[in-house]
Design a protein around this motif. Structure first.
Motif, short mmCIF file in Angstrom:
data_model
loop_
_atom_site.label_atom_id
_atom_site.label_comp_id
_atom_site.label_asym_id
_atom_site.label_seq_id
_atom_site.Cartn_x
_atom_site.Cartn_y
_atom_site.Cartn_z
N GLU A 350 2.54 -21.80 26.10
CA GLU A 350 3.93 -22.26 26.23
C GLU A 350 4.87 -21.06 26.33
OE1 GLU A 350 5.92 -26.03 24.27
OE2 GLU A 350 6.08 -24.34 22.91
N GLN A 351 4.59 -20.02 25.55
CA GLN A 351 5.42 -18.81 25.57
C GLN A 351 5.39 -18.17 26.97
OE1 GLN A 351 7.43 -17.67 23.10
NE2 GLN A 351 8.13 -16.06 24.48
N LEU A 352 4.19 -18.10 27.55
CA LEU A 352 4.08 -17.49 28.88
C LEU A 352 4.81 -18.31 29.94
CD1 LEU A 352 0.35 -16.27 29.03
CD2 LEU A 352 2.41 -15.00 28.38
N GLY A 353 4.91 -19.63 29.67
CA GLY A 353 5.56 -20.51 30.65
C GLY A 353 7.06 -20.28 30.76
N ALA A 354 7.67 -19.74 29.72
CA ALA A 354 9.13 -19.50 29.74
C ALA A 354 9.40 -18.26 28.92
CB ALA A 354 9.87 -20.70 29.17
N ASN A 355 8.82 -17.15 29.35
CA ASN A 355 8.82 -15.98 28.47
C ASN A 355 10.11 -15.17 28.51
OD1 ASN A 355 7.40 -14.31 26.56
ND2 ASN A 355 7.48 -12.72 28.14
N ARG A 356 10.53 -14.76 27.33
CA ARG A 356 11.47 -13.65 27.20
C ARG A 356 11.02 -12.89 25.96
NH1 ARG A 356 17.86 -13.08 26.28
NH2 ARG A 356 18.00 -11.06 27.30
N ILE A 357 10.93 -11.59 26.02
CA ILE A 357 10.40 -10.84 24.88
C ILE A 357 11.26 -11.09 23.63
CG2 ILE A 357 11.66 -8.71 25.39
CD1 ILE A 357 9.09 -7.18 24.52
N PHE A 358 10.59 -11.27 22.48
CA PHE A 358 11.32 -11.41 21.21
C PHE A 358 11.85 -10.06 20.80
CE2 PHE A 358 9.06 -15.44 20.76
CZ PHE A 358 10.09 -16.24 20.29
N ARG A 359 13.12 -9.99 20.57
CA ARG A 359 13.73 -8.74 20.14
C ARG A 359 14.99 -9.12 19.38
NH1 ARG A 359 16.00 -4.92 17.68
NH2 ARG A 359 15.56 -2.80 18.40
N PRO A 360 14.83 -9.58 18.11
CA PRO A 360 16.01 -9.99 17.35
C PRO A 360 16.84 -8.80 16.91
CG PRO A 360 13.95 -10.50 16.16
CD PRO A 360 13.58 -9.68 17.35
N SER A 361 17.92 -9.08 16.22
CA SER A 361 18.77 -7.97 15.77
C SER A 361 18.69 -7.86 14.25
CB SER A 361 20.20 -8.20 16.23
OG SER A 361 20.61 -9.46 15.75
N GLN A 362 19.40 -6.93 13.70
CA GLN A 362 19.40 -6.72 12.25
C GLN A 362 20.83 -6.47 11.81
OE1 GLN A 362 17.44 -2.97 11.35
NE2 GLN A 362 19.06 -1.83 12.35
N ILE A 363 21.01 -6.48 10.50
CA ILE A 363 22.31 -6.06 9.96
C ILE A 363 22.04 -4.76 9.22
CG2 ILE A 363 24.15 -6.67 8.34
CD1 ILE A 363 23.51 -9.64 9.07
N TYR A 364 22.55 -3.69 9.74
CA TYR A 364 22.24 -2.36 9.18
C TYR A 364 22.91 -2.20 7.82
CZ TYR A 364 21.98 2.71 8.73
OH TYR A 364 21.74 3.98 8.27
N THR A 365 22.13 -1.78 6.81
CA THR A 365 22.69 -1.60 5.47
C THR A 365 22.44 -0.18 4.95
OG1 THR A 365 20.64 -2.36 4.46
CG2 THR A 365 22.31 -4.04 4.86
N GLY A 366 22.07 0.74 5.84
CA GLY A 366 21.72 2.10 5.42
C GLY A 366 22.94 3.01 5.37
N SER A 367 22.64 4.30 5.26
CA SER A 367 23.68 5.32 5.10
C SER A 367 24.57 5.44 6.34
CB SER A 367 22.97 6.65 4.83
OG SER A 367 23.87 7.70 5.02
N ALA A 368 25.80 5.82 6.12
CA ALA A 368 26.69 6.19 7.23
C ALA A 368 26.19 7.53 7.80
CB ALA A 368 28.11 6.34 6.71
N PRO A 369 26.63 7.93 9.00
CA PRO A 369 26.19 9.21 9.54
C PRO A 369 26.46 10.34 8.55
CG PRO A 369 27.43 8.00 11.18
CD PRO A 369 27.54 7.23 9.91
N ARG A 370 25.50 11.26 8.39
CA ARG A 370 25.72 12.34 7.40
C ARG A 370 25.09 13.64 7.88
NH1 ARG A 370 21.87 10.25 2.42
NH2 ARG A 370 20.37 9.13 3.71
N ASP A 371 25.42 14.74 7.22
CA ASP A 371 24.95 16.06 7.65
C ASP A 371 23.55 16.34 7.15
OD1 ASP A 371 27.30 16.53 8.98
OD2 ASP A 371 28.29 17.36 7.18
N TRP A 372 22.80 17.04 7.97
CA TRP A 372 21.44 17.46 7.63
C TRP A 372 21.47 18.39 6.41
CZ3 TRP A 372 16.52 16.59 8.29
CH2 TRP A 372 15.58 17.61 8.07
N ILE A 373 20.49 18.23 5.50
CA ILE A 373 20.39 19.14 4.34
C ILE A 373 19.12 19.95 4.51
CG2 ILE A 373 20.32 19.29 1.81
CD1 ILE A 373 21.28 16.29 1.84
N SER A 374 19.25 21.27 4.50
CA SER A 374 18.05 22.08 4.68
C SER A 374 17.18 21.97 3.43
CB SER A 374 18.43 23.53 4.96
OG SER A 374 19.09 24.02 3.82
#
Ligand code: CMC
Length: 379
Positions: A350-374
């Protein structure tokens, strides 16, 4: 607004159209392609039901005979698959053995020719034919024996029980087993079927689709529950202990195995039929004291969990049936896979008969952009 709302476990979120299976969770109704599970489990056979699920209509007499013959012709495993299985650790779980061997079929038969109807038909036949042989083979191999060959004079279910136990089984036992396969064959977008459809949506080969579904079925929240139910009943030991077991489990917020379902808010219609099948076996082959424990647990659960819509699911009585047929507990979930492969394959097509790849989304809950720490500056 375009605010995203997360539905944990995708509860109530449709992810596809489907014409394979319909569930009414409030009335306890289950239909495959419009036919009720009660009628199918009385009148059909597993192979006929598999045909119905995969191709959409009941087969004619000729189509059914051809399908049965093709499945019979492809039951044997290549000696290479058997040799590979001989290298598996005997202590490994049979679901892991099945997942690996099902995936290995892709090494032999993959052509990724999923736009070729012959390739699709042959993959369907091979998977339905070979999965039972793989499970029986692993059972004998882990006991230190050589797998035995399928017998052409036996039906699909009788042959599986014969390969597993090395004895021809009572026809009534084989019939009950076949009816269990019908009951487990399909159940809409459960976790393993969803997993099969996600894998299918990448246009990979069907052996990879089935291997990912087997891996998903194995978990204790899904197919793995049927083996845990027997362990739980043995722990409860006597019908009198059921009430205090439940009170403790509820207090500790632990799940009662074989109870509860995302879709059903009443007793699972398959559990009703499986309980009758178990009773038929007890009348013919002798009682099982764990059945008394199970009935008491169900009765005591009604006032405690019933108001929340938690009742026995398909896994609650199936283990008692398989146990009476002399099947080891860790094969209960692989047997679920023998049957559910029909539903997975129906959803693959059935999937092949009307296929579109599954690629859902997410709600990002991680860190904001930040500077690299050596490395020197990390604490
Ligand atoms: N025993 C006790 N409480 C339960 C059970 C259970 N078996 N199932 C659900 N609940 C409670 C749960 O604690 C929760 O309560 P609260 O809202 O107070 O926190 C509420 O019911 C909702 O449960 P949930 O876990 O959010 O429900 P779900 O739809 O996410 O999970 C389930 C469905 C089948 C995973 C779950 O019922 C469960 O874990 N059951 C036990 C394992 C089992 O038997 N699985 C087999 C499923 S049927 C066929 C199959 O796939 O093999």
């Amino acid at each position: 607004s375009n605010k995203l709302i997360l539905k944990p476990g995708l509860e109530g979120v449709p992810v596809t159209n489907s014409s394979i299976c319909d569930i009414d969770g409030n009335k306890g109704k289950l239909l495959y392609r419009g036919y009720s599970i009660e009628e199918l489990s009385q009148k059909s056979s597993f192979l006929e039901t598999a045909y119905l699920l995969i191709w959409g209509e009941l087969p004619t007499a000729i189509q059914l005979r051809d399908f049965e013959q093709e499945v019979q012709m492809h039951r044997r495993l290549s000696f290479r698959v058997r040799d590979m299985m001989k290298c598996f650790p005997a202590t490994g779980h049979p679901m892991d053995a099945l997942q690996s061997s099902a995936a290995s079929l892709g090494l032999f038969y993959s052509r990724r020719a999923i736009d070729d109807p012959n390739y699709i038909y042959n993959a369907v036949i091979r998977l339905i034919a070979k999965i039972p042989t793989m499970i029986a083979a692993f059972q004998l191999i882990r006991k230190g024996q050589d797998p035995i060959q399928p017998r052409d004079d036996l039906t699909y279910s009788s042959n599986f029980l014969y390969m597993l136990t090395e004895k021809e089984q009572d026809p009534i036992a084989a019939k009950v087993f076949d009816r269990c396969l019908i009951l487990h064959a399909e159940h809409s977008l459960n976790a393993s079927t969803f997993s099969a459809r996600v894998t299918a949506s990448t246009l990979t080969d069907p052996y990879a689709v089935i291997a990912s579904a087997v891996g998903t079925l194995a978990g204790p929240l899904h197919g793995g529950a049927n083996e845990d139910v027997i362990a739980m009943l043995e722990e409860i030991k006597t019908p009198e202990n059921a009430a205090s077991f439940l009170d403790n489990a509820i207090k500790n917020k632990s799940k009662i195995m074989g109870f509860g379902h995302r879709e059903y808010k009443v007793k699972d219609p398959r559990a009703i039929i499986l309980q009758k099948l178990a009773e038929e076996l007890f009348i013919r082959f002798g009682a099982d004291e764990m059945y008394e424990v199970a009935k008491s647990l169900e009765a005591e659960a009604i006032p405690r969990l019933g108001p929340k819509g938690i009742f026995p699911n398909v896994d609650f009585y199936s283990g008692l049936v398989y146990r009476k047929l002399g099947i080891p507990r860790d094969l209960f979930t692989p047997i679920f896979a023998i049957s559910r492969v029909a539903g997975w394959l129906a959803h693959w097509r059935e999937q092949l008969g009307a296929n579109r790849i599954f690629r859902p989304s997410q709600i990002y809950t991680g860190s904001a952009p930040r500077d690299w720490i050596s490395l020197e500056n990390r604490k």
